[in-house]
Design a protein around this motif. Structure first.
Motif, PDB file in Angstrom:
ATOM      1  N   ALA A  35      56.136  26.620  20.494  1.00 51.71           N
ATOM      2  CA  ALA A  35      55.404  25.799  21.455  1.00 51.71           C
ATOM      3  C   ALA A  35      54.372  24.982  20.708  1.00 51.71           C
ATOM      4  O   ALA A  35      53.965  25.345  19.607  1.00 51.71           O
ATOM      5  N   LYS A  36      53.972  23.897  21.316  1.00 55.41           N
ATOM      6  CA  LYS A  36      52.864  23.116  20.745  1.00 55.41           C
ATOM      7  C   LYS A  36      51.577  23.863  21.066  1.00 55.41           C
ATOM      8  O   LYS A  36      51.375  24.282  22.208  1.00 55.41           O
ATOM      9  N   GLY A  37      50.723  24.044  20.065  1.00 55.68           N
ATOM     10  CA  GLY A  37      49.473  24.751  20.322  1.00 55.68           C
ATOM     11  C   GLY A  37      48.375  23.845  20.818  1.00 55.68           C
ATOM     12  O   GLY A  37      47.506  24.250  21.579  1.00 55.68           O
ATOM     13  N   HIS A  38      48.406  22.601  20.374  1.00 57.92           N
ATOM     14  CA  HIS A  38      47.312  21.693  20.735  1.00 57.92           C
ATOM     15  C   HIS A  38      47.748  20.265  20.456  1.00 57.92           C
ATOM     16  O   HIS A  38      48.431  20.015  19.467  1.00 57.92           O
ATOM     17  N   THR A  39      47.370  19.367  21.350  1.00 58.46           N
ATOM     18  CA  THR A  39      47.588  17.951  21.073  1.00 58.46           C
ATOM     19  C   THR A  39      46.217  17.274  21.007  1.00 58.46           C
ATOM     20  O   THR A  39      45.845  16.705  20.002  1.00 58.46           O
ATOM     21  N   GLY A  40      45.460  17.412  22.070  1.00 58.22           N
ATOM     22  CA  GLY A  40      44.113  16.845  22.095  1.00 58.22           C
ATOM     23  C   GLY A  40      43.429  17.218  23.391  1.00 58.22           C
ATOM     24  O   GLY A  40      44.059  17.735  24.305  1.00 58.22           O
ATOM     25  N   TYR A  41      42.133  16.975  23.443  1.00 58.66           N
ATOM     26  CA  TYR A  41      41.379  17.206  24.664  1.00 58.66           C
ATOM     27  C   TYR A  41      41.349  15.914  25.461  1.00 58.66           C
ATOM     28  O   TYR A  41      41.196  14.824  24.900  1.00 58.66           O
ATOM     29  N   LEU A  42      41.496  16.045  26.765  1.00 53.56           N
ATOM     30  CA  LEU A  42      41.446  14.874  27.641  1.00 53.56           C
ATOM     31  C   LEU A  42      40.138  14.914  28.421  1.00 53.56           C
ATOM     32  O   LEU A  42      39.907  15.842  29.191  1.00 53.56           O
ATOM     33  N   THR A  43      39.297  13.910  28.206  1.00 55.84           N
ATOM     34  CA  THR A  43      38.030  13.852  28.934  1.00 55.84           C
ATOM     35  C   THR A  43      38.100  12.713  29.931  1.00 55.84           C
ATOM     36  O   THR A  43      38.411  11.577  29.565  1.00 55.84           O
TER      37      THR A  43
END
Lengths: 449, 311
Positions: B295-303
């Protein structure tokens, strides 16, 4: 001051409220969410007082209102927030002092506040604003100075919520409607979380000029969201087994223009089926058995026998009836959403096929439903199926693979986490939704090989 | 790609024409976008496919090579495009894209500003959301990447909806001509706080801004700069967990070592249909499902944030 209906027709998403429009009232930063319809007579109850919603008519969405206490009456007044930043940032110099503070000496015995309830009420009747009361409470708190800056801010916010509640006027949109229902009445929308809903719309390639077939047993949230994205072109056809359509009450909350409402139609599956040329009346007898099963399971069928959803009806949803709403202005200009699909439209769909399919039907047998619906989809058309339970989707996926009916099959489960981002206090939120549903997506392939 | 032209709608009656863009599906993780050309061929491990065989067939068809291998021809959609486009930069995938479109409250007719364009993955979905009457103005400070993006939008038929500009948004802000006209803004920049003041001027009151950042420090700085003019500031992370499905025979007579009554998996688990030569067993089976190991662990945070209404 009311916005005339012609303006709401021409502008896709009007940014100013008008008489009769549907709004979402956000009280105290998400603590309480209420859907309401604005009219001269509609009201909102906060605490033990009732406030008229009339001041909200004609204001831009995103306006903030606060409670004004007068000796005669209580009302909501618009206030414009300051542009300045958070007070905490300006007090950066005091941080070194703050490091010494902690809560070892603070005892939670309810004795810190010396201002009594009667004194507060007296202040109110003398016309003190909510903010003034909050300042008085802070001044009379024995422990306030001993708290850290963050703790003081938390205390202030808590008191403000109680004595100076703020009401934020929000636009009902797929996003806010879904979030409000998920928070308050998730069962009514089949626990469809906002990120799952957004995936359904993307995976099914919902866009203007498409003909989207939906099976919506989540109160109309799905139908409304699709209609919003169609923007007045194409069609969203909400289909159903048997002869009684599923309720799509939630569509009314969306503030959809007449153009968009015309695009929301309903049709029994029997009318859409390629092999059938008879009308639904002739098939009525056959459909009844399936119909009865659906009705007993379907908690949404408050509209038995109803073919159309009109804004002039009494609001059936509890969420809406929290405010007392006077009869909506019966100008007769509002278009009904959810009319029966015309024969021309049905013939067109039989000839061209639907451009995509979305199913959100917690109560139905997925595989038998899918077998009936897939032939109605055009070739290379995407579909997305939402369900709360994994096994039925797994069975569908397996059968689709074996039957070579679709490719690009995937079962996904969205995971969503919110973060609190504040200086020196950044971390994921303590509360989290653990589950938002599963989605089976795929693309129908041409079966004529 | 989008049915702005009704004849291009996905339908029973639409057939593949010379010049169409098709998605050639070999496997669930092996697809490519190809422009159909009368005299061309496609060569892959399954053999040689003549484009001329494709013309006239419906989309979604199975087509064969000279060695009797096969692939599927699909109509392009923004989702498929995200999986086949050439990566000039790190791109956004469907989980983030779909959430952004929903949260930015984009509907047909909206005007949206974006920076940076990158490989155009999100841009394609933004265009879909605002079509046919809205518009996407997207900016990238890298001239070559902007040019490649423009080419891609030509290829996918989105040029009427997307305008690519070369501009350093962090340094110069958005162009003044857009002041007060944007319904939504999307930022995917290394230092978004430098662009936020300009974004505030571009947005309509109550308009929504989204900033995508891989690192939490970027998020913190962005939120700090948002607090003066924005409200309803929320930061999220979204990921997709996928599941694999397997049919299991309830048959006990599989092998010598088998204990009577045990469930043994099929020798060849039924995976997703691939291009190639696959046999299908239509036997009665129990279906088992479990999460995929990867699985993908992280792409980015969406603010996300909304511009305060100050009037």
């Amino acid at each position: 001051m009311s916005q005339n209906n012609s303006q709401s027709d021409s502008i896709q998403n009007p940014r100013v409220t008008w008489e009769g429009c549907s709004v979402l009232l956000d009280i105290n930063d998400g603590d309480r969410l209420v859907f309401a319809r604005l009219s001269a007579g509609s009201t909102l109850k906060i605490g033990n007082k009732t406030y008229s919603l009339q001041p909200l008519i004609g204001c831009p969405f995103g306006s903030l209102f606060q409670v004004e206490n007068g000796d005669q009456r209580h009302c909501l007044a618009r206030f414009v927030p300051t542009v300045e930043g958070n007070n905490i940032q300006e007090k950066g110099d005091f941080e070194s002092q703050d490091e010494i503070k902690d809560n070892r000496a603070l005892v939670d015995n309810n004795k810190a506040q010396s201002l009594t309830g009667e004194e507060i009420n007296a202040m109110r009747s003398q016309g003190a604003t909510g903010d003034e009361i909050v300042e008085a409470l802070i001044a009379n708190s024995a422990t306030f100075e001993k708290k850290t800056l963050f703790s003081q801010e938390k205390y202030r916010l808590k008191k403000q919520k109680k004595y100076a509640p703020k009401v934020l006027l929000r636009r009902p949109f797929a996003r806010s409607i879904c979030e409000a229902y998920f928070k308050k009445y998730p069962a009514r929308i089949g626990f469809l979380r906002v990120d799952a809903l957004s995936l359904l719309l993307s995976m099914a390639n919902v866009t203007a000029n498409s003909d989207v077939l939906v099976v919506d047993m989540v109160g109309g949230l799905l139908t409304g969201a699709v209609a919003e994205r169609l923007g007045g072109t194409g069609y969203v056809c909400s289909t159903y087994l048997g002869s009684t359509p599923y309720s799509i009450d939630i569509v009314r909350i969306f503030n959809l223009s007449n153009e968009i409402c015309k695009r929301i139609v309903r049709s029994p599956l029997t009318d859409l089926s390629l092999s059938q040329n008879r009308t639904s009346e002739q098939i009525h007898q056959q459909g009844d058995d399936i119909n009865m099963e659906c009705l007993s399971n379907n908690q949404m069928s408050s509209s038995v026998g109803m073919e159309e959803i009109t804004p002039t009806e009494n609001e059936k949803s509890d969420l809406i009836s929290e405010t007392t709403v006077s009869p909506v202005n019966k100008t007769g200009k509002s278009t009904k959403a959810g009319n029966k699909a015309s024969k021309q439209a049905i013939d067109l769909w039989k000839e061209n096929g639907f451009s995509s399919l979305i199913i959100a039907a917690p109560e139905l047998d997925l595989w038998s439903l899918l077998k009936d619906l897939l032939p109605l989809l055009a070739n290379s058309a995407p579909f997305a199926i939402y369900h709360q339970y994994l096994q039925p989707l797994a069975t569908c996926m397996h059968n689709l693979q074996l039957g070579k009916m679709a490719i690009g099959l995937q079962i996904s489960e969205p995971w969503l986490r919110e973060y609190q981002v504040l200086p020196s206090r950044t971390h994921p939120c303590m509360q989290m939704s653990a589950f938002g549903g599963y989605i089976l997506s795929g693309i129908k392939i041409c079966s004529s090989n | 790609m989008l049915p702005i032209d009704p004849t291009k709608k996905i339908s029973f009656t639409r057939h593949i024409c010379d010049g169409d863009l098709v998605i050639v599906y070999e496997r669930h993780d092996n697809m490519k976008a190809i422009k159909v050309c009368q005299g061309s061929v496609l060569q892959n491990r399954f053999g040689v496919f003549k484009h001329s065989d494709w013309i006239g067939k419906p989309f979604g068809s199975k087509v064969f090579s000279n060695k009797n291998g096969f692939v599927y021809l699909l109509a392009p959609t923004p989702e498929l495009w995200t999986l086949v486009l050439s990566h000039r930069t790190q791109i956004l995938y469907i989980a983030d894209i779909s959430f952004v479109i929903m949260y930015l409250e984009l509907v047909p007719g909206c005007m949206v500003l974006e920076s940076g364009t990158g490989s155009g993955s999100l841009t394609t979905s933004l265009a879909r959301a605002v079509a046919p009457t809205g518009h996407v103005y997207t900016f990238d400070f890298h001239e070559q990447r902007a040019a490649s993006a423009r080419e891609d939008f030509e290829k996918t038929g989105l040029s009427s909806l997307v305008t690519v500009g070369v501009r350093d948004i962090q340094g110069e802000g958005f162009p003044d001509e857009f002041s007060g006209l944007a319904d939504s803004i999307f930022l995917d920049l290394p230092q978004p706080w430098l662009a936020i003041p300009s974004a505030g001027k571009m947005l309509k009151p109550d308009g929504v801004l989204c900033s995508f950042s891989p690192c939490i420090e970027q998020v913190q700085r962005a939120c700090d700069s948002l607090r003066s003019n924005f409200m309803d500031i929320k930061t999220f992370e979204i990921l997709l967990r996928t599941y694999e499905v397997r049919g299991v025979k309830m048959d006990c007579s599989q092998g010598d070592e088998a204990k009577p009554g045990s469930i043994l998996p099929c020798k060849r688990p039924q995976r997703a249909i691939e291009g190639g030569n696959e046999q299908v067993k239509l036997s009665s089976q129990t279906v088992m499902v479990r999460p995929c190991s990867e699985a993908k662990g992280h792409t980015g945070y969406l603010t996300f944030a909304r511009l305060k209404c100050l009037s």
